[in-house]
Scaffold this motif. Structure first.
Motif, PDB file in Angstrom:
ATOM      1  N   SER A 178      57.704  64.423  61.086  1.00 11.64           N
ATOM      2  CA  SER A 178      57.622  63.083  60.510  1.00 11.64           C
ATOM      3  C   SER A 178      56.990  62.086  61.477  1.00 11.64           C
ATOM      4  CB  SER A 178      59.013  62.580  60.141  1.00 11.64           C
ATOM      5  OG  SER A 178      59.559  63.312  59.073  1.00 11.64           O
ATOM      6  N   GLY A 179      56.239  61.166  60.919  1.00  8.84           N
ATOM      7  CA  GLY A 179      55.828  59.992  61.671  1.00  8.84           C
ATOM      8  C   GLY A 179      56.899  58.925  61.602  1.00  8.84           C
ATOM      9  N   GLY A 180      56.765  57.897  62.422  1.00  5.65           N
ATOM     10  CA  GLY A 180      57.727  56.802  62.419  1.00  5.65           C
ATOM     11  C   GLY A 180      57.472  55.818  61.303  1.00  5.65           C
ATOM     12  N   GLY A 181      58.481  55.000  61.024  1.00  2.00           N
ATOM     13  CA  GLY A 181      58.346  53.971  59.997  1.00  2.00           C
ATOM     14  C   GLY A 181      57.463  52.822  60.450  1.00  2.00           C
ATOM     15  N   GLY A 182      56.827  52.151  59.497  1.00  3.07           N
ATOM     16  CA  GLY A 182      55.994  50.989  59.798  1.00  3.07           C
ATOM     17  C   GLY A 182      56.813  49.718  59.863  1.00  3.07           C
ATOM     18  N   PHE A 183      56.234  48.677  60.455  1.00  2.00           N
ATOM     19  CA  PHE A 183      56.909  47.388  60.567  1.00  2.00           C
ATOM     20  C   PHE A 183      55.994  46.295  60.022  1.00  2.00           C
ATOM     21  CE2 PHE A 183      58.792  43.611  62.201  1.00  2.00           C
ATOM     22  CZ  PHE A 183      60.130  43.916  62.465  1.00  2.00           C
ATOM     23  N   GLY A 184      56.504  45.525  59.065  1.00  2.00           N
ATOM     24  CA  GLY A 184      55.745  44.413  58.503  1.00  2.00           C
ATOM     25  C   GLY A 184      54.861  44.825  57.342  1.00  2.00           C
ATOM     26  N   ASP A 185      54.369  43.847  56.630  1.00  2.00           N
ATOM     27  CA  ASP A 185      53.549  44.056  55.436  1.00  2.00           C
ATOM     28  C   ASP A 185      52.245  44.755  55.809  1.00  2.00           C
ATOM     29  OD1 ASP A 185      52.090  43.943  53.113  1.00  2.00           O
ATOM     30  OD2 ASP A 185      52.283  41.772  52.850  1.00  2.00           O
ATOM     31  N   PRO A 186      51.944  45.915  55.204  1.00  2.00           N
ATOM     32  CA  PRO A 186      50.681  46.612  55.512  1.00  2.00           C
ATOM     33  C   PRO A 186      49.451  45.744  55.255  1.00  2.00           C
ATOM     34  CG  PRO A 186      52.157  48.054  54.290  1.00  2.00           C
ATOM     35  CD  PRO A 186      52.790  46.697  54.278  1.00  2.00           C
ATOM     36  N   ALA A 187      49.555  44.826  54.289  1.00  2.00           N
ATOM     37  CA  ALA A 187      48.401  43.976  53.975  1.00  2.00           C
ATOM     38  C   ALA A 187      48.067  43.025  55.120  1.00  2.00           C
ATOM     39  CB  ALA A 187      48.665  43.180  52.698  1.00  2.00           C
ATOM     40  N   ALA A 188      49.031  42.819  56.019  1.00  2.00           N
ATOM     41  CA  ALA A 188      48.807  41.907  57.143  1.00  2.00           C
ATOM     42  C   ALA A 188      48.243  42.610  58.372  1.00  2.00           C
ATOM     43  CB  ALA A 188      50.125  41.214  57.504  1.00  2.00           C
ATOM     44  N   PRO A 218      47.383  63.402  61.043  1.00  2.00           N
ATOM     45  CA  PRO A 218      46.813  62.178  60.462  1.00  2.00           C
ATOM     46  C   PRO A 218      47.617  61.688  59.262  1.00  2.00           C
ATOM     47  CG  PRO A 218      45.089  63.787  60.921  1.00  2.00           C
ATOM     48  CD  PRO A 218      46.395  64.496  61.094  1.00  2.00           C
ATOM     49  N   GLY A 219      47.749  60.353  59.165  1.00  2.00           N
ATOM     50  CA  GLY A 219      48.392  59.747  58.009  1.00  2.00           C
ATOM     51  C   GLY A 219      49.899  59.838  57.980  1.00  2.00           C
ATOM     52  N   SER A 220      50.527  60.344  59.034  1.00  2.00           N
ATOM     53  CA  SER A 220      51.974  60.561  58.982  1.00  2.00           C
ATOM     54  C   SER A 220      52.780  59.329  59.366  1.00  2.00           C
ATOM     55  CB  SER A 220      52.364  61.737  59.883  1.00  2.00           C
ATOM     56  OG  SER A 220      51.882  61.562  61.200  1.00  2.00           O
ATOM     57  N   GLY A 221      52.177  58.376  60.057  1.00  2.00           N
ATOM     58  CA  GLY A 221      52.893  57.155  60.421  1.00  2.00           C
ATOM     59  C   GLY A 221      52.992  56.196  59.249  1.00  2.00           C
ATOM     60  N   GLY A 222      54.145  55.550  59.108  1.00  2.00           N
ATOM     61  CA  GLY A 222      54.328  54.605  58.008  1.00  2.00           C
ATOM     62  C   GLY A 222      53.404  53.412  58.141  1.00  2.00           C
ATOM     63  N   ALA A 223      52.822  52.976  57.020  1.00  2.00           N
ATOM     64  CA  ALA A 223      51.916  51.825  57.022  1.00  2.00           C
ATOM     65  C   ALA A 223      52.703  50.545  57.268  1.00  2.00           C
ATOM     66  CB  ALA A 223      51.174  51.745  55.695  1.00  2.00           C
ATOM     67  N   GLY A 224      52.050  49.584  57.883  1.00  2.00           N
ATOM     68  CA  GLY A 224      52.674  48.298  58.138  1.00  2.00           C
ATOM     69  C   GLY A 224      51.718  47.385  58.879  1.00  2.00           C
ATOM     70  N   MET A 225      52.126  46.142  59.082  1.00  2.00           N
ATOM     71  CA  MET A 225      51.351  45.283  59.972  1.00  2.00           C
ATOM     72  C   MET A 225      51.195  45.983  61.315  1.00  2.00           C
ATOM     73  SD  MET A 225      51.962  41.300  61.051  1.00  2.00           S
ATOM     74  CE  MET A 225      53.521  41.614  61.907  1.00  2.00           C
ATOM     75  N   HIS A 226      52.256  46.693  61.693  1.00  2.00           N
ATOM     76  CA  HIS A 226      52.193  47.609  62.830  1.00  2.00           C
ATOM     77  C   HIS A 226      52.543  48.992  62.304  1.00  2.00           C
ATOM     78  CE1 HIS A 226      51.702  44.185  65.430  1.00  2.00           C
ATOM     79  NE2 HIS A 226      52.820  43.654  64.972  1.00  2.00           N
ATOM     80  N   ARG A 227      51.681  49.951  62.599  1.00  2.00           N
ATOM     81  CA  ARG A 227      51.779  51.300  62.042  1.00  2.00           C
ATOM     82  C   ARG A 227      52.807  52.140  62.809  1.00  2.00           C
ATOM     83  NH1 ARG A 227      49.843  55.083  64.526  1.00  2.00           N
ATOM     84  NH2 ARG A 227      48.236  53.861  65.587  1.00  2.00           N
ATOM     85  N   GLY A 228      53.520  52.983  62.078  1.00  2.00           N
ATOM     86  CA  GLY A 228      54.409  53.944  62.726  1.00  2.00           C
ATOM     87  C   GLY A 228      53.621  54.979  63.498  1.00  2.00           C
ATOM     88  N   GLY A 229      54.224  55.492  64.564  1.00  2.00           N
ATOM     89  CA  GLY A 229      53.577  56.538  65.343  1.00  2.00           C
ATOM     90  C   GLY A 229      53.410  57.819  64.530  1.00  2.00           C
ATOM     91  N   LEU A 230      52.382  58.579  64.854  1.00  2.00           N
ATOM     92  CA  LEU A 230      52.090  59.813  64.114  1.00  2.00           C
ATOM     93  C   LEU A 230      53.026  60.940  64.536  1.00  2.00           C
ATOM     94  CD1 LEU A 230      48.172  59.951  64.172  1.00  2.00           C
ATOM     95  CD2 LEU A 230      49.690  58.753  62.575  1.00  2.00           C
ATOM     96  N   GLY A 231      53.361  61.780  63.554  1.00  2.00           N
ATOM     97  CA  GLY A 231      54.015  63.045  63.855  1.00  2.00           C
ATOM     98  C   GLY A 231      52.992  64.048  64.354  1.00  2.00           C
TER      99      GLY A 231
END
Length: 542
Positions: A515-525, A432-445
């Motif tokens: 590691s989880g993957g990186g997020g894409f886009g502004d997490p606030a969106a 849990p919580g390993s994916g990077g935050a973003g408008m689209h979340r990174g996949g979990l490790g």
């Protein structure tokens, strides 16, 4: 002249031949590394040694096997003396191979005395000797420490197995029955592939097959050039870092300048770090795999993946660098560089194709090797290669715990490990919580825990992404860092991600978090419904 329908029929038949070879290895192999982890690849090559068809296996292998075969043909083998019933093998990284675990085997295919093709296999063998169980020494400083080096030689000549070579190999590995059993499966796979091509040739003729293989490569080149023309011309630059080489502790820079000009791409890797003391070094045959993979992955997938795709791509190396090392540099964990180089390539390509490319995936092989020691002195070896989350892309979240990039492995089932070795998997799941935050979340490790049930054991780790996390894009946040520890009597002790000879006793638990993957886009969106769903599924850290 063959028509387009006949070309397509032959192309699919060649791909089917590679797939038959794939199934043969899967059904006949002995070790969990090959049979369960699926760390092997098969391919068909034209009469000049170019990869023309391949199974759906591993980019790290498939994008290098043609280079290995051509190295044999150009430097080590008398082509005229290589008979249709001869098989050459090698695992030497300085003779066209990858690391020493990866044994390549090639066999020519002839029709009425005319060379029409080659078939090839590559298997990652469970052990090839050397200073560490599983031959994955994390602190080796020269290739001689890493295991048995096999120069290009005939393991089969005139259809007869060379028993002396066979015995020599078996005498130098920790698990000879498993290793030689997997090598037997490679040899059987070559026979299956050769028979498929001979059946195809009997139907169409040698001239037609040679014409078809040439045109198949030309078709892929044409499609690749069209895909490159669709990219905006420009110069795109990116860099990322490996944590260290396992010996010096210093970060290792991976840097690329990608230039798109018309229907050609040039990738300049001369800004990468010098070759390292530790075993992360690559020859060009290794590092080129990541470049070819990344560019092919950035297209729409409409072209057959083969050597024709490489023709519009020029790769510039600096000899003595980590992507073009000099012998006898150690190379056991060369995939650390190729994974990270794929991340760097994705970063370059995002600048050219911002609506297509994802953020960084986990970008490394989490190699965990155990040697258990029984009461009677017996020893068993397990090599596990764990993975993490993929990067989010412009339209959706990353994928959780998904073999990606230079990988295409499976996991080894818990039941298979526990039935064959004194190890118990005490935990395995998404982190849990390993994916990077973003408008689209990174996949979990993921996390995985192994408990030693024998009196003693040795653990070796070859891992990365413990200092430099997978990057996010377009305002997305990075994925998590990895963690590795030994738990003894409830007390956690960190283990270095590149460690040799970690002694274990009965009851010790080794816990890995990837590691989880990186997020894409502004997490606030991010859509509120997606956030709520993440909570319901347990994807958020408590």
């Amino acid at each position: 002249m063959l028509g387009p329908i006949e070309i397509e029929v032959i192309r699919n038949a060649l791909t089917a031949a590679a797939a038959e070879m794939d199934i043969t290895i899967w059904r006949t192999s002995r070790s969990t590394t090959v049979r369960e982890l699926l760390d092997y690849s098969t391919a068909v090559f034209d009469a000049q040694g170019n990869n023309v068809a391949q199974s759906a296996r591993i980019p790290q292998h498939l994008n290098s096997m043609g280079a290995a075969l051509r190295t044999l043909l150009d430097r080590f083998v008398d082509v005229a003396a290589w008979g249709a019933d001869d098989v050459f093998i090698t695992n030497d990284p300085y003779c066209g191979g990858q690391h020493l675990n990866d044994v390549l085997a090639f066999k020519p295919v002839e029709h009425e005395g005319r060379r029409i093709a080659y078939v090839g296999t590559l298997c990652h063998h469970i052990d090839m000797g050397g200073m560490a169980p599983g031959s994955y020494a994390a602190t080796a400083t020269e290739v001689f420490q890493e295991g048995l080096r096999i120069p290009p030689l005939k393991i089969i000549e005139g259809g007869v197995l060379n028993q002396a070579i066979w015995a020599m190999i078996g005498q130098n590995v920790r698990k000879p029955a498993l290793m030689l059993g997997d090598l037997q499966s490679q040899l059987a796979s070559l026979e299956v592939g050769a028979a498929s091509i001979m059946r195809l040739t009997a139907r169409y003729g040698a001239a037609a097959l040679l014409e078809a293989t040439a045109r198949i490569l030309d078709m892929s080149e044409t499609a690749m050039r069209a895909a490159i023309r669709a990219m905006p011309d420009g110069r795109y630059e990116f860099e990322d870092f490996l944590d260290d080489d396992g010996v010096t502790g210093d970060p290792v820079r991976l840097h690329a300048v990608l230039t798109v000009a018309g229907d050609e791409i040039t990738v300049d890797l001369t800004g990468c770090a010098d070759q390292q003391r530790g075993p992360i070094n690559c020859t060009p045959a290794m590092s080129n795999c990541a470049v070819y993979y990344s560019i092919i992955a950035a297209t729409d997938g409409a072209m057959p993946a083969n050597a024709g795709c490489y023709r519009p791509v020029t790769i510039i190396h600096r000899e003595g660098s980590v992507t073009s090392c000099r012998a006898p540099a150690s190379v056991a964990h060369r995939v650390a560089v190729s994974h990270r180089l794929a991340n760097v390539m994705f970063g370059c390509l995002h600048q050219a194709l911002p609506d297509r490319m994802p953020a960084a995936y986990y970008g490394g092989s989490y190699v965990a090797t155990f040697q258990t020691e029984g009461e009677d002195g017996s020893r068993e070896v397990l090599v596990e290669i764990e993975i993490g989350g993929t990067g989010a892309n412009p339209v959706k979240d990353g994928v959780n715990a998904w073999s990606f990039g230079m990988h295409n492995n499976s996991n080894i089932p818990v039941e298979m490990i526990e039935s064959q070795m004194p190890l118990t998997i005490t935990g395995y799941g998404l982190l849990p919580g390993s994916g990077g935050a973003g408008m689209h979340r990174g996949g979990l490790g993921l996390f995985r825990e192994w408990r030693l049930d024998s009196p003693a054991g040795i653990f070796t780790a070859n891992m990365d992404r413990f200092r430099f996390p997978p990057y996010g894009l377009a305002g997305g946040q990075p994925g998590s860092l990895g963690r590795l520890m030994r738990v003894r009597d409830g007390i956690e002790t960190p283990i270095g991600p590149k460690s040799d000879g970690v002694r274990l006793v009965r009851g010790d638990i080794v816990r890995l978090e990837t590691s989880g993957g990186g997020g894409f886009g502004d997490p606030a969106a991010r859509d509120a419904a997606d956030v709520a769903r993440d909570g319901e599924l347990g994807y958020l850290r408590a």
